[in-house]
Design an enzyme around this catalytic site. Structure first.
Site, mmCIF file in Angstrom:
data_model
loop_
_atom_site.group_PDB
_atom_site.id
_atom_site.type_symbol
_atom_site.label_atom_id
_atom_site.label_comp_id
_atom_site.label_asym_id
_atom_site.label_seq_id
_atom_site.Cartn_x
_atom_site.Cartn_y
_atom_site.Cartn_z
ATOM 1 N N GLU A 19 19.858 -6.808 -55.594
ATOM 2 C CA GLU A 19 19.098 -7.413 -54.489
ATOM 3 C C GLU A 19 18.795 -8.881 -54.787
ATOM 4 O O GLU A 19 18.994 -9.758 -53.942
ATOM 5 C CB GLU A 19 17.788 -6.631 -54.299
ATOM 6 C CG GLU A 19 16.866 -7.209 -53.254
ATOM 7 C CD GLU A 19 17.380 -6.986 -51.841
ATOM 8 O OE1 GLU A 19 17.555 -5.819 -51.452
ATOM 9 O OE2 GLU A 19 17.613 -7.979 -51.134
ATOM 10 N N ASP A 70 20.249 -12.047 -52.644
ATOM 11 C CA ASP A 70 19.351 -12.927 -51.899
ATOM 12 C C ASP A 70 19.549 -14.386 -52.300
ATOM 13 O O ASP A 70 19.752 -15.251 -51.445
ATOM 14 C CB ASP A 70 17.888 -12.522 -52.146
ATOM 15 C CG ASP A 70 17.554 -11.156 -51.563
ATOM 16 O OD1 ASP A 70 18.431 -10.550 -50.919
ATOM 17 O OD2 ASP A 70 16.414 -10.690 -51.773
ATOM 18 N N SER A 88 19.013 -6.565 -46.000
ATOM 19 C CA SER A 88 18.737 -7.457 -47.116
ATOM 20 C C SER A 88 19.694 -8.625 -47.180
ATOM 21 O O SER A 88 19.366 -9.672 -47.722
ATOM 22 C CB SER A 88 18.929 -6.703 -48.438
ATOM 23 O OG SER A 88 17.770 -6.067 -48.798
ATOM 24 N N ASP A 115 24.490 -13.395 -28.239
ATOM 25 C CA ASP A 115 23.964 -12.085 -27.860
ATOM 26 C C ASP A 115 24.915 -10.994 -28.354
ATOM 27 O O ASP A 115 26.126 -11.070 -28.133
ATOM 28 C CB ASP A 115 23.840 -12.048 -26.325
ATOM 29 C CG ASP A 115 23.000 -10.885 -25.844
ATOM 30 O OD1 ASP A 115 22.441 -10.153 -26.695
ATOM 31 O OD2 ASP A 115 22.901 -10.712 -24.612
ATOM 32 N N ILE A 116 24.377 -9.998 -29.019
ATOM 33 C CA ILE A 116 25.186 -8.865 -29.495
ATOM 34 C C ILE A 116 24.934 -7.712 -28.534
ATOM 35 O O ILE A 116 23.786 -7.319 -28.320
ATOM 36 C CB ILE A 116 24.792 -8.463 -30.937
ATOM 37 C CG1 ILE A 116 24.824 -9.679 -31.870
ATOM 38 C CG2 ILE A 116 25.695 -7.333 -31.438
ATOM 39 C CD1 ILE A 116 26.161 -10.354 -32.005
ATOM 40 N N GLY A 154 20.758 -9.553 -23.698
ATOM 41 C CA GLY A 154 19.393 -10.001 -23.971
ATOM 42 C C GLY A 154 18.867 -9.320 -25.231
ATOM 43 O O GLY A 154 19.629 -8.759 -26.024
ATOM 44 N N ASP A 202 17.360 -6.701 -27.803
ATOM 45 C CA ASP A 202 17.389 -5.247 -27.975
ATOM 46 C C ASP A 202 16.872 -4.886 -29.368
ATOM 47 O O ASP A 202 16.905 -5.711 -30.277
ATOM 48 C CB ASP A 202 18.815 -4.718 -27.761
ATOM 49 C CG ASP A 202 19.809 -5.344 -28.731
ATOM 50 O OD1 ASP A 202 19.747 -5.019 -29.930
ATOM 51 O OD2 ASP A 202 20.636 -6.181 -28.294
#
Ligand SMILES: *[C@@H]1O[C@H](CO)[C@@H](O)[C@H](O)[C@H]1NC(C)=O
Ligand SMILES: *[C@@H]1O[C@H](CO)[C@@H](O)[C@H](O)[C@H]1NC(C)=O
Ligand SMILES: *[C@@H]1O[C@H](CO)[C@@H](O)[C@H](O)[C@H]1NC(C)=O
Ligand SMILES: *[C@@H]1O[C@H](CO)[C@@H](O)[C@H](O)[C@H]1NC(C)=O
Length: 612
Positions: A318, A322, A529, A571-572, A590, A592
């Site tokens: 992690e 990052d 993450s 937008d996905i 839009g 979600d």
């Protein structure tokens, strides 16, 4: 409209908030009238009780006094983060925010009298500058008397971690108006049980850096080839393999040169004994940012917070993910890795005080003391909201609002279990099945990041955490976006989620197959993450641009996201996040609750913030 500067409440506030003890009433009666603050119906899942807590064991207790000006701090926060308000980005100074955070003097006085009644040495108490947290080290037996409870030693079943906690605690009725939370008490979400929201991808073996580079070169997919020839091109390989070159091209940061690296900074907050490794970082830059001369790839700074460590022989997946991706995208912006807490919470044979493993509180207390806080913070951890006591979650969320009021953009990942992993039963004694929102993702004063996969088109990934809080009401800034979604969603999964709660995620980014160097090997990692540091880095670059024009950083961005910036995202509209035995939510036009407003388009965002 709120133009008033923060005031020192103690100076003019009315003398009493609640009735003080009536004169002549014996002190013991004043403090004997107690009422429960928080309790659990069952031992938190995943834990078992081992024994009573040793009466002499020293506990470092924190008492969170009600912050008298917090409502007003939040009103100020909403003004300074509203792009149409004349005070936009006029962030609070540390002193101003501290004044709002200060408790009423009646609260401090009542708590002091209560502690003194229990023979607690007040001069050994540690207080935050605004006096809103009091920290005392006392034996378990004394804590039990203060809180009218019994502490036990609990063990976390899968990690073996042991903690001293209680299933319930009470306070004198008089103090309920003055105290938000006392810790450690009923929050079991200690380090090891918090989830790092990353995972290694199954069925894909790590490869050595050399092999990876050779393979990538032979496929003409290498980061070097991309950046030398056409850094704006999103290579076909990005459909299944994410590198900094993919993200910089896909989200269009590739040709931006940071100009405020002396002022702008980005911080990654890490827990769970996750250490960010310097050698892996160098190798990552050599492999994936070959355009940066080795001598310039300065890396990052590690800051240890409250017993946090930095064992370079134990690179964390992690932590490496990052920091490699925040630096990989925001270079040469200075990056700091905060290693928070980490030593074992309970050692029966050692009676020296250990850190309390209250990870959020440890970090908040630390960061709040700093004169300068990085303008962007990225955190990839969380818990199921229902496992965090409500009083505790509410207080921590307010602390994030206070940090935001100082001009900091705070990003959290939305979680890796869609609308909820496992059985999704409530822990309130009824065992109902409901979606499981996660915290701090559900706090309305942080920006929450979900995950996508593939290119042309980019689609939602099923694990992308999303949903509605049961603790926090929907904030005004997202009202329209969310009600539009719910209108179309109709009555699907009725009763499984709280339609009036704060909805998340706010935005999203790629979250699968990030190429990360861990112990010298290129290892594919996925999770929200991965998405979170990516979005944080893009906003760090937007902050860089603001600062280079002598403007204030963006600070708390959510009201801006849902208004001026909403057209700055791709937008996905495909994919969903099933869980809890349901089909979950679907991505849609839009906003979600799978991908939020979409994935960032830096060039559009840059233009949009130009007008602010
Ligand atoms: C109370 O705490 C202070 C500061 O730690 C210490 O100097 C003092 O001796 C303590 N008093 C008692 C009575 O223990
Ligand atoms: C990306 O990968 C997915 C799954 O492997 C595949 O269905 C899709 O066609 C690919 N898209 C492109 C543009 O290659
Ligand atoms: C709820 O589930 C828990 C854990 O599975 C179990 O121990 C408990 O008995 C259940 N309670 C009810 C009321 O069904
Ligand atoms: C739903 O959300 C609202 C607003 O935060 C909250 O007051 C209420 O308690 C929640 N309902 C449930 C069942 O959790």
């Amino acid at each position: 409209m709120l133009w008033s500067l923060p005031l020192l409440w103690a100076c003019f506030a009315p003398a009493t908030l609640t009735a003080l003890a009536s004169p002549g009433k014996p002190l013991s009666r004043r403090w004997a009238d107690v009422a429960e603050v928080h309790s659990w119906n069952e031992i938190p899942r995943g834990w078992k009780v081992l024994s009573s807590a040793p009466p002499d064991y020293p506990l470092n207790m924190r008492i969170g006094l009600k912050q008298y000006g917090m409502d007003e701090l939040i009103e100020n926060l909403l003004e300074i983060s509203d792009p149409t308000h004349p005070r936009y980005t006029q962030h609070l100074t540390k002193e101003e925010a501290n004044a709002f955070k200060a408790p009423h003097k009646d609260a401090s006085q009542a708590v002091d009298e209560w502690l003194a009644f229990h023979d607690i040495n007040l001069s050994s108490a540690d207080r935050t500058p605004s006096g809103d947290w009091i920290s005392i080290t006392i034996p378990v037996s004394q804590a039990e008397a203060l809180l009218n409870t019994e502490y036990h030693l609990y063990e976390h079943l899968s990690s073996g971690e042991q903690v001293i906690r209680t299933l319930r605690y009470s306070l004198p009725r008089e103090l309920h108006a003055h105290v938000d939370v006392v810790a450690p008490t009923t929050y079991f979400g200690t380090l090891k049980s918090m989830k790092a929201t990353s995972f290694l991808l199954p069925n894909v073996d790590p490869v050595s850096v050399g092999d990876y580079v050779a393979q990538a070169a032979s496929e003409k997919h290498s980061a070097g080839a991309a950046s030398e020839n056409n850094p704006g091109a999103v290579l076909p390989s990005c459909n299944n393999t994410i590198t900094p070159a993919c993200l910089r091209a896909l989200y269009k940061t590739y040709d931006y040169t940071p100009a405020s690296t002396d002022k702008n900074a980005l911080g990654v907050v890490g827990y769970l004994n996750e250490f960010a490794n310097k050698m892996d970082h160098q190798m990552f830059f050599k492999t994936f940012r070959a355009d940066v001369p080795a001598t310039n790839a300065a890396g990052f700074e590690t800051v240890l917070v409250n017993g946090g460590q930095d064992d370079q022989s134990k690179p964390g997946v992690e932590a490496n993910l990052d920091i490699q991706y925040t630096t990989g995208i925001s270079y040469p912006t200075p990056n700091t890795y905060y290693s928070v807490g980490g030593s074992p919470p309970f050692q029966p044979d050692s009676f020296t005080t250990k850190n309390t493993n209250e990870p959020y509180l440890d970090f908040i207390e630390f960061i709040y003391k700093q004169d300068k806080i990085p303008q962007t913070l990225s955190t990839s951890y969380g818990d199921d909201e229902q496992t965090v006591p409500r009083d505790y979650a509410e207080r921590v969320c307010k602390e994030f609002a206070a940090i935001g009021s100082r001009g900091v953009s705070i990003f959290f990942s939305s979680g890796d279990s869609g609308v909820g992993g496992g059985a999704c039963t409530t822990n309130d004694g009824t065992n109902r099945t409901t979606f499981q929102p996660s915290f701090p993702a559900s706090c309305p004063y942080v920006t929450t990041v979900g995950a996508t996969v593939h290119i042309n088109p980019e689609v939602a990934i099923p694990f992308s955490g999303g949903g509605f809080s049961n603790y926090f009401a929907a904030p005004a800034y997202q009202g329209d976006a969310v009600s539009n979604y719910l209108w179309d969603y109709g009555t699907r999964n009725k009763g499984m989620f709280n339609r009036s709660g704060r909805a998340y995620p706010d935005v999203s980014a790629q979250g699968v197959a990030y190429q990360v160097v861990v112990r010298g090997m290129v290892t594919p990692v996925g999770g929200t993450s991965a998405s979170t540091p990516t979005v944080a880095s893009i906003f760090a670059l937007l902050n860089d641009h603001r600062i280079s024009q002598n403007k204030a950083p963006l600070g708390f961005i959510n009201p801006l996201l849902y208004s001026t910036l909403s057209s700055g995202f791709t937008d996905i509209t495909q994919g969903s996040n099933p869980g809890c035995g349901t089909d979950g939510f679907s991505a849609a036009r839009g906003w979600d609750p799978v991908t939020g407003l979409g994935t960032p388009d830096f060039q559009k965002l840059l233009k949009l913030i130009e007008g602010l």
